[in-house]
Scaffold this active site. Structure first.
Site, PDB file in Angstrom:
ATOM      1  N   GLY A  41      39.331  46.325  32.413  1.00 18.99           N
ATOM      2  CA  GLY A  41      40.490  46.371  31.864  1.00 18.99           C
ATOM      3  C   GLY A  41      40.027  47.534  30.505  1.00 18.99           C
ATOM      4  N   CYS A  80      33.706  43.480  36.063  1.00 18.65           N
ATOM      5  CA  CYS A  80      33.275  44.743  34.320  1.00 18.65           C
ATOM      6  C   CYS A  80      34.362  43.736  33.327  1.00 18.65           C
ATOM      7  CB  CYS A  80      34.587  45.811  34.378  1.00 18.65           C
ATOM      8  SG  CYS A  80      33.902  47.470  32.901  1.00 18.65           S
ATOM      9  N   TYR A  81      35.094  44.279  33.298  1.00 19.87           N
ATOM     10  CA  TYR A  81      35.767  43.561  31.836  1.00 19.87           C
ATOM     11  C   TYR A  81      36.047  42.022  32.040  1.00 19.87           C
ATOM     12  CZ  TYR A  81      39.087  41.431  28.225  1.00 19.87           C
ATOM     13  OH  TYR A  81      39.135  41.186  26.538  1.00 19.87           O
ATOM     14  N   HIS A 136      32.120  48.647  39.092  1.00 22.08           N
ATOM     15  CA  HIS A 136      33.869  48.399  40.236  1.00 22.08           C
ATOM     16  C   HIS A 136      33.291  48.638  41.670  1.00 22.08           C
ATOM     17  CE1 HIS A 136      36.282  48.531  36.767  1.00 22.08           C
ATOM     18  NE2 HIS A 136      35.489  49.195  36.138  1.00 22.08           N
ATOM     19  N   GLU A 150      35.225  48.367  43.484  1.00 23.27           N
ATOM     20  CA  GLU A 150      36.969  48.642  44.158  1.00 23.27           C
ATOM     21  C   GLU A 150      36.694  50.165  44.484  1.00 23.27           C
ATOM     22  OE1 GLU A 150      36.259  47.319  41.639  1.00 23.27           O
ATOM     23  OE2 GLU A 150      38.212  47.905  40.530  1.00 23.27           O
ATOM     24  N   ASP A 190      59.884  54.404  54.819  1.00 24.22           N
ATOM     25  CA  ASP A 190      59.989  52.960  53.927  1.00 24.22           C
ATOM     26  C   ASP A 190      61.430  52.756  54.839  1.00 24.22           C
ATOM     27  OD1 ASP A 190      57.916  53.823  53.273  1.00 24.22           O
ATOM     28  OD2 ASP A 190      58.241  54.220  50.550  1.00 24.22           O
ATOM     29  N   LYS A 194      51.912  52.031  51.214  1.00 19.66           N
ATOM     30  CA  LYS A 194      52.053  52.393  51.959  1.00 19.66           C
ATOM     31  C   LYS A 194      51.401  52.825  53.296  1.00 19.66           C
ATOM     32  CE  LYS A 194      55.259  56.709  52.257  1.00 19.66           C
ATOM     33  NZ  LYS A 194      56.657  56.261  51.735  1.00 19.66           N
TER      34      LYS A 194
END
Ligand code: XMP
Length: 528
Positions: free
Chosen positions: A67, A94-95, A185, A187, A242, A384
């Site tokens: 963040g 991280c944060y 990170h 991710e 969708d 998605k």
């Protein structure tokens, strides 16, 4: 809205991981990486996670996201202390790493000059950590850093397991309590071993990967039945992925209690109404009302050039038409929508204090409130690509599942200036040729979205021995991952030349073709 269950009763069927969001730009990617390994997770903003929430959610593991805030600042966001008393593994990123260290008795400082942004290399310390299994095939591992502050003193119980130049505590852990803290990170794709790291974390927390589309389909069907009972459900079917997947799933759950309304506003692409209605009504046996209201829409749009007015007119009429057809079939208590998880995730805003912004879904906005209906949103938990996987699981053909997005206002926003029936006809023909070219060259799946816009100018040309004075058009094709940013597709010149020739030779009314090479930003994907 925030606390509405995704699907009532549904999420309790899975092992759950909680991601506490501190507002990082890449928090959604944590969820993506976990879903890819069949782990169910939800993202919740830090200020919505209190003790009661934790009791209710009962996570099997917790990840504290990155963040933009700074731990040393007074009032910087914190998770409840209870996160560390649940007895489950916790990973701080991280944060999240810094806040965890501070709360557990360590120290975080801001030292000018020690910031690291972008690629960095970490090296292991002597002791090995289970979470780093699969790492350090070479002696170091590439990671992606983005931090100004850093941990200067570890909390009691923590030991370092990897270091980088700017972050001596790049990976630390208290393995006994199963607390893990990383400065980088894991991710993002620029941390190539990050997915393995997160998978190791989930394995250590006992996740078995029980989040599969087959399992989701069964549970979603049950949850829809529980919610709807013997009520009637109505669904605006656009033919987009969708709404199509939502409709087929609902039909599987409640059969003929569902009615789909396909609103034809006269702003569809060539043959689109026939394809969508044919596919769902005739091929998949869904109850579909084909509401051909094109005259009404096109009449209301006569003489209108302003993009926002066009959108307002179309949006307003859409609701009217939908209501009319809902009334004709005897009404319904439930309105189905193809809302996706990214539409539901709240983003944390730090600008005005702990305020929360909810991204809302616009497609049939305003309908449920106006009609007093309850929403059924069976895709609220899915990204998605998961919706596409579910569509395949439900037997929708690949051609439908891989369709490019098409905006609600349709061709109206691809026809800058005044909309006329003549221009729409020309546009439809040119668009069909462009898409056919893209398919023939095997490029359709590489492109996020492609279409033709007809320009509000006529230009002079020469064909045979005669002078022409016809419309110019622009081809638009972009690559994108989410429609938020986009780049133009780099067609080769032969492709562009061949396409321009086919359009000019076959579409009466167009004598000039241009290619739009604007990225987004600064442009938008659509022309209006
Ligand atoms: P822009 O033009 O804003 O478009 O870059 C981003 C994506 O959103 C689609 N789009 C819409 N979709 N209703 C929709 O359902 C709309 O009013 C609308 N406007 C834009 C656009 O096609 C692209 O995929």
């Amino acid at each position: 809205m925030r606390d509405a269950p995704l699907l009532p009763g549904h999420r309790d069927a899975h092992q759950k991981l909680l991601i506490v969001d501190f507002g990082s730009q890449v928090t959604q990617l944590i969820a993506r990486r976990l879903r890819e390994i069949d782990v169910y997770c939800e993202i919740h903003p830090f200020n919505a996670v209190d003790e009661a929430f934790l009791d209710d959610f009962a996570p099997r593991a917790v990840i504290l996201s990155g963040g933009p805030a700074s731990v040393p600042d007074a009032g910087s966001p914190r998770p409840p202390m209870k996160v560390f008393d649940l007895g489950v593994p916790v990973l701080g990123i991280c944060y999240g790493q810094q806040v965890m260290m501070q709360m557990l008795g360590g120290e975080v400082v801001r030292t000018p000059g020690s910031a690291e942004f972008g690629r960095a290399w970490i090296e292991p310390t002597e002791e090995r950590l289970e979470l780093m299994n699969g790492w350090f095939q070479g002696h170091r591992e590439q990671v992606w850093m983005s931090h100004g502050d850093h941990v200067s003193r570890l909390a009691p119980g923590f030991r370092p397991f990897a270091t980088s130049q700017g972050a001596p505590f790049a990976v630390t852990a208290d393995p006994e309590r199963r607390f893990f803290a990383v400065q980088f990170h894991p991710e993002v794709h620029h941390t190539p071993g990050g997915a393995t790291f997160l998978a190791n974390f989930c394995a250590l927390a006992g996740f078995t990967g029980d989040w599969t589309m087959g399992a989701y389909r069964e549970q979603a069907v049950r949850a829809i039945r529980d919610q709807v009972g013997d009520g009637r459900v109505i669904c605006a079917l656009s033919g987009g992925v969708d709404s199509s997947v939502a409709a087929v799933l609902l039909h599987e759950a409640v059969g003929d209690q569902l009615t789909c309304v396909f609103v034809d506003h006269g702003l569809l692409r060539k043959d689109e109404a026939g394809e969508v209605v044919g596919m769902f009504r005739d091929h998949m046996n869904l109850p579909v009302v084909h509401a051909d209201e094109s005259e009404m829409f096109l009449t209301a749009l006569e003489g209108v050039s302003d993009p926002e007015r066009k959108r307002k007119i179309i949006g307003g009429l859409f609701i009217e038409v939908f209501e009319k057809h809902a009334h004709q079939i005897g009404g319904a208590e439930f309105l189905a929508q193809g809302t996706l998880y990214p539409d539901v995730i709240e983003s944390v805003s730090f600008s005005g204090g702990p305020s929360v912004t909810i991204k809302s879904h616009h497609n049939v906005g305003g309908l449920p409130e106006k009609m007093g209906m309850t929403l059924v949103e069976p895709l609220r938990e899915l990204f998605k690509d998961e919706v596409r996987a579910l569509g395949r699981e439900l037997g929708l053909p690949d051609r439908f599942i891989g369709r490019h997005p098409f905006p609600g206002p349709g061709l109206a926003i691809r026809c800058p200036g005044e909309i006329t029936r003549e221009k729409l006809d020309i546009l439809r023909e040119a668009d069909a040729i462009f898409i056919d070219q893209i398919r023939r060259h095997g490029l359709y799946d590489e492109i996020w979205q492609a279409f033709v816009a007809i320009l509000p100018v006529r230009t002079v040309g020469v064909m045979g021995d005669g002078r022409t004075y016809d419309f110019a058009c622009a081809l638009r094709a972009v690559t994108s991952v989410d429609g938020m940013t986009a780049d133009y597709y780099p067609f080769d010149h032969d492709f562009l030349g061949e396409t321009a020739t086919r359009i000019i030779n076959n579409v009466r009314g167009i004598n000039r073709v241009t290619y739009d090479i604007t990225s987004k930003p600064p442009g938008t994907i659509e022309w209006e």
